[in-house]
Design a protein around this motif. Sequence first.
Motif, PDB file in Angstrom:
ATOM      1  N   GLU A 159       0.857  -1.189   0.000  1.00  0.00           N
ATOM      2  CA  GLU A 159       0.000   0.000   0.000  1.00  0.00           C
ATOM      3  C   GLU A 159       0.894   1.240   0.000  1.00  0.00           C
ATOM      4  OE1 GLU A 159      -2.414   0.471   3.496  1.00  0.00           O
ATOM      5  OE2 GLU A 159      -0.983  -0.637   4.711  1.00  0.00           O
ATOM      6  N   ASP A 207       2.089   4.680   1.385  1.00  0.00           N
ATOM      7  CA  ASP A 207       2.093   5.405   2.648  1.00  0.00           C
ATOM      8  C   ASP A 207       2.389   6.868   2.350  1.00  0.00           C
ATOM      9  OD1 ASP A 207       2.987   6.644   5.076  1.00  0.00           O
ATOM     10  OD2 ASP A 207       3.197   4.646   5.954  1.00  0.00           O
ATOM     11  N   SER A 225       2.645   9.391   4.311  1.00  0.00           N
ATOM     12  CA  SER A 225       3.590  10.073   5.198  1.00  0.00           C
ATOM     13  C   SER A 225       5.034   9.758   4.808  1.00  0.00           C
ATOM     14  CB  SER A 225       3.337   9.687   6.646  1.00  0.00           C
ATOM     15  OG  SER A 225       3.529   8.304   6.814  1.00  0.00           O
ATOM     16  N   LEU A 226       5.256   8.550   4.339  1.00  0.00           N
ATOM     17  CA  LEU A 226       6.613   8.184   3.913  1.00  0.00           C
ATOM     18  C   LEU A 226       6.864   8.557   2.457  1.00  0.00           C
ATOM     19  CD1 LEU A 226       7.148   4.593   5.383  1.00  0.00           C
ATOM     20  CD2 LEU A 226       8.246   6.698   6.116  1.00  0.00           C
ATOM     21  N   VAL A 249       4.691   0.596   1.207  1.00  0.00           N
ATOM     22  CA  VAL A 249       5.069  -0.220   2.369  1.00  0.00           C
ATOM     23  C   VAL A 249       4.398  -1.585   2.235  1.00  0.00           C
ATOM     24  CG1 VAL A 249       5.461   1.704   3.960  1.00  0.00           C
ATOM     25  CG2 VAL A 249       3.169   0.706   3.762  1.00  0.00           C
ATOM     26  N   ILE A 250       4.991  -2.522   2.938  1.00  0.00           N
ATOM     27  CA  ILE A 250       4.467  -3.896   2.864  1.00  0.00           C
ATOM     28  C   ILE A 250       3.289  -4.028   3.810  1.00  0.00           C
ATOM     29  CG2 ILE A 250       5.016  -6.327   3.285  1.00  0.00           C
ATOM     30  CD1 ILE A 250       7.980  -5.583   2.792  1.00  0.00           C
TER      31      ILE A 250
END
Lengths: 1014, 422
Positions: A114, A116, A118-119, A123-124
């Motif tokens: 998905e 992320d 904020s990052l 991410v997994i």
Amino acid sequence: MTELFLGIDVGSTTVKVAIVDRNARLYASKYVRAQGKPVATLRQSLEDLTQEVDFGRIVGTGSSGSGGERIAQQLGGRHSNELVAQTRALSAYHPEARSVVEIGGQDSKYLDLEWDESLGQLVIRDFSMNAVCAAGTGSFLDHQAERLGISIEGQFGELAAQSKNPARIAGRCTVFAKSDMIHLQQCGAPLPDILAGLCLALARNFKGVISKGKLFSPPIVFQGGVAYNHGVVQAFERILQLEPGQLIIPERHELMAAIGAALLIADRLKEDGPNPFAGVARLDSLVHDDESNHRPLPALGHCDFALPRYDTHVTSLGHSDLHPGPRRKNGANGKKNGNGRLQPVYLGIDVGSISTNLVLIDETHQVVARRYLSTAGQPLEAVRRGLFEIGEEVGKNVDVVGIGTTGSGRYLTAEYVGGDVVRNEISAQVRAATAIDPEVDTIFEIGGQDSKYIRVNRGAVVDFTMNNACAAGTGSFLEEQAERLSLDVKSDFSDLALKAEHPTGLGERCTVFMESDIIHHQQKGAGLDQITAGLAYAIAENYIHRVVNSRPVGKRILFQGGVAWNQSVVAAFQSVLNRPVVVPPHHDVTGAIGVAILAREAFEERREVGKPIKTRFKGFDLTERHYDTSTFECKACPNLCKVSKVSIAGESSIYHGARCDRYDAPRKSNNQDAQIPDLFAERNALVFGDYQAKPRSARPRVGLPRALTTFDLFPYWRALFEALNVDVVLSESTNAQIIRTTLEHAGIESCLPAKLLYGHVIDLDTRDVDVILLPSLLDREDQTKGQRESNLCTFVAATPHTAQGQLEAVVRTPLFAFPLHLRDQATRRRDLIRLVERLGLSPDLVAAADEAAFAAHRRFYAMIRERGRAVLDSLDGSIPAIVLVGRSYNIADAEVCHNLPKRLRTLGVLPIPFDYLPLDTVDVSDRYKNICAPGGAAVIAAGIIVRDNPLLNAIYVNNFCCTPDSFFQGFFKEVLDPKPFLELELDEHTGDAGVITRCEAFLDSLKLTSGVLA
Amino acid sequence: MSPIPLKDRTLYFTGVSEHFQAVAAAYRAYGQRSEAMPLTTRESLGLGMQAARGRECLYFVINLGYVLQRSRQSDFDPETSAIYVPDISTKCVSVNFGTRHKEILAENGLGAITIVTPMADNDYAGFGGRYGNLSDLSWAGIVGVDLIQRLQQSTRPYELVAGSSNSAYVRSLERVVTATESGAIENVVAAVEWSGRQFESIATDRSPERIKIILIGEYLLYNEYLNLNLVRQIEALGGEVEINRYYKLFYSIALGKVERARNSANTALEQELVSSDERLRAIERRVVEPVKHLFTTRQPYAAAADVIRGYIAPHYNPEISNGAVDWAPALQLADNRRAHGVIQIVPFLCLGAIISASLGTRVSHDIGGIPWLDLAFDAQGTTNIRTRLEAFMHQAAQFQRRGPSKQTRPVRLGVLREDTLV
């Protein structure tokens, strides 16, 4: 100047290097096969890259992969997990990705991703990898490509993509798949169809086992080295129901982990600071590092017993001395007798998975000529070549008076060359062994795909077993490993192994586990000598523990088969057993010798009874005997069998691969099976009666899977629902399509019969039912006397729940798993009330409906017991009777048991379902107080009945992953002792040839045993 | 103490964890010569694998290996030996262990060994007239060992002096075993209290917060050799581990039986089973009490039967319960946001664990998609475990940072949804 980042991914079979900038722009890369030398390969790759890129610009090094950590330590870089690294690379190139299929050499991965915010990266969310099995990995395809002699890069995928009619191949286990493939080859299936079948098997396996029933959210990315293969890409598009092109394949899909490792370093540059490349020389210590944390084993070179000398020119079979002797003066060697007459000889042909062997023997069993050829996927070509060469050598001087064929390609070969006697390879091996040493008591025979253990007493087979769907102790494993290590299995391998002072302990385990271990030990620095010696031990230990098991090993052991060429394996056997193991002359062609002897004996028998026969031999030169092969899908029934047709010019065609006898009639004209009652068809008729799905009416309509306990309880369900005014619809009988969907959707590592529930649910989803019922049978009435409880196997009780949990998002029809306690009437009725309430019916109907249903249930058992009594009373020994012991769901489901009853009847045997026996009259409690499943008590009771009836013998049918059976079979053996029985472990693989071989050998064995006893 | 029927034999406990040291001590307290066998070694495992058929569940193979290994030692006499092979549950193949052990030991010339197979059905009765007391004492000892293991795991990742937690554990184990051998449950309680002080005195630094991983599954959880020292591997990757209790097994059996009695409307049996369960839980509370304050971020007691049932029932029949019973403590902690990941150990060919593993994805969806990893072990070394652990810890770290998500179910296979595209 742009800063660059070096990413290294050291996997199990390949080394990948990428040099990128922080924006993921690729400057240079390498993708190289490691050939068992990952560090040296990496060193060379880096050397090469220094010619392309200025390494002075590198400010950080990241590594990934199973061998990456020590590389990072050595180069002063940072190691990243490969899944994390791949995800990082995808963030750069395909941020839209939500699911990932990643297939490398030894690992397969499923990623659920998905974004992320904020990052600002992917991410997994979830992942899974292959755990204890490498099916569904690149090495699976590598092995098959090597076996077929085609290039994995390019040729494999191109050929597979041409197939219009992919073959059916199991993907659950590399070994099963291999067996299927060999069978298809020997049946003449076209290569593109086999390759496409392998690709589909891999994709199905990935979906069923690697992603474990997890669903794929698009867009889906396919990456890793296997994404090069067009055949696999097509297979995934088909399995995931995608349009061509919908599967995203990153441009540098094979480099994703290396690129990701580099980008992760770039992400941390501010935090970690620049770290210039340390130089390739830092790897030198790893290349030469010989330290490995392995468990050393005794050196093979120090074995106390003599090792064999190999001499293929001898003709003597050895007889009493067991050692190669001088050539005999009389006969042999294909010379005309003194009177100028042609020398009478018998031809034996053994067509196996790896080798095709031909021998001519004279009437004293001396070898006149021999050929050991590679089958190379084309058995008839190998036979043609072998015959031609032998004909050139001795053809003018000999008169072939009889021919025997054996091996997995024996029937096809017999048709082609004009064979007279067709015998299974176990009987052939025994006959040769007893000709070599009449006192032999134990035979180890290890060939390409099969390992056999045979216990002999004065020439009679008293016990035998074969590897059950496990190649860990077979020659093909050794060959593949040798090739992977770039060694010649016949010379280098053994020489190296015998030199090792400290062989690496690899354990006794599945082929695939062992491969992973080898890679692991290599990456830890174990030398080739240690690895090869470890492999020799592993073959011996696997064979002894998995094939021989707890059976006795005698004192006069003959080691036959192609693997006996390998002195290190002989030494390993001697070391583990601490006794001499003798390799006879012509050990590699003993199957062919044995069947030639059997042919001679058959001809003599016919002469003695005044009915001599003339050989059908077509001659040594078959170059004009043209044949064509083709494959088609038979649509006569839902099985959709892939039938191979071999057309020999001017003769009727030969068909292979059909589950029924539709195409067999011309070959098997004796029709003896027609005279033997088909008790399994009768049983099915009693269970299912005149059931036919009714057209949709106003009544509620429920679906019931034709799986697991339905093979016992359908009379109950049918009567129950009839009384409740509900129409019941059964799924189709298990067939190829149901097996396919099962493998794609069953995310549970259970036995095949339990897994099949998934396929049957999906089948029912197409049958216009209001709800699919999944009865979870928890207990039932006692099937024998003296049991404390009669609980069903946990898989049987639980799979309805797991299937509901995993399939709810896949099917449209509502699923309803519900408990049923059959044993106690009050509890049963409470369960039924919950069921009818779920169906919106009145609970008032339950008592009467249950009464009618239970009466039908009892009636069914009364009928089969009555019929069983009549059958037992009618036995007089004229037709051998074999009880098929197992569970109803593996002996009464024709597809699950590989149509075993039909096959046995074709062999002139009466197969009897175990529940036709009076099991309820047997008390097993004196020794077995509490068996965890009623099936176990029934198995033991059946064993007692078979033991006590001299006219009965038994075949025990079980399935891979059946933990209860690992105990029950031990108990069965105990109660049956000393009567032998055949154990058949059957699964979704289509290795019909193996089933037939085992059955034929078992029947031969019974005959031989009784002969000695008389 | 009451006499024990096996007075002329040494009773060997072949368990896979150190909890059996306390059980053996309890039997010694009641006059039975008893010995807990050492934990698995390569040799014992190898012997078990050689002697077994090869497809039995790992638990059987492991236990068989212990016996064969012990039998090779010079002081072992089959004529004066007995091994304890409990019949754990009728939903598990373990009911066949005793019989199969007997057969295989006989094949190996060890037929004289007595096999003791007390049954869960009758509360493992059969040892003397006061078996209930022995059972209670054993139970207290098991709970005691479990507690000190949990204290070790909650302290070690934060200790300032490496090895201090392990040393405290060794001292505490000896204290608990000795206390159990004294025959008095109050001594076990005192030993646990003493142990708590040992761990409290260890200097720690609990910042930053570690990733909390709940370890569930079957018997391999408690055997470092067989699980490849998984706890230490997780700790090395920045995690703190909470292992499900060894004694949950007994609660699981009780739950299954209560469910069955309830389904059969056998109220008397149900009440009897509930009482028995309550008795065990009362002992548990008594032993936990002195160290309860040390479990502020953990569950001091095992999940109550109703809680276990509540977590299982949406997915599975609590009457079968094998494997799934482990979900409750993990999910309870996850629900309370005190866990960031769940690892389930699946021993090769273990029916209960295989079934539980097949539902892991569904269960994790129930609580905001907590990362869930099933690790299959075949006891011969799993070489790619590290890769999966690393990825899982990365995933758990994300979960720790972001918390549970309101995720939607994945779309149906083959139906591409445009709205999922970025």
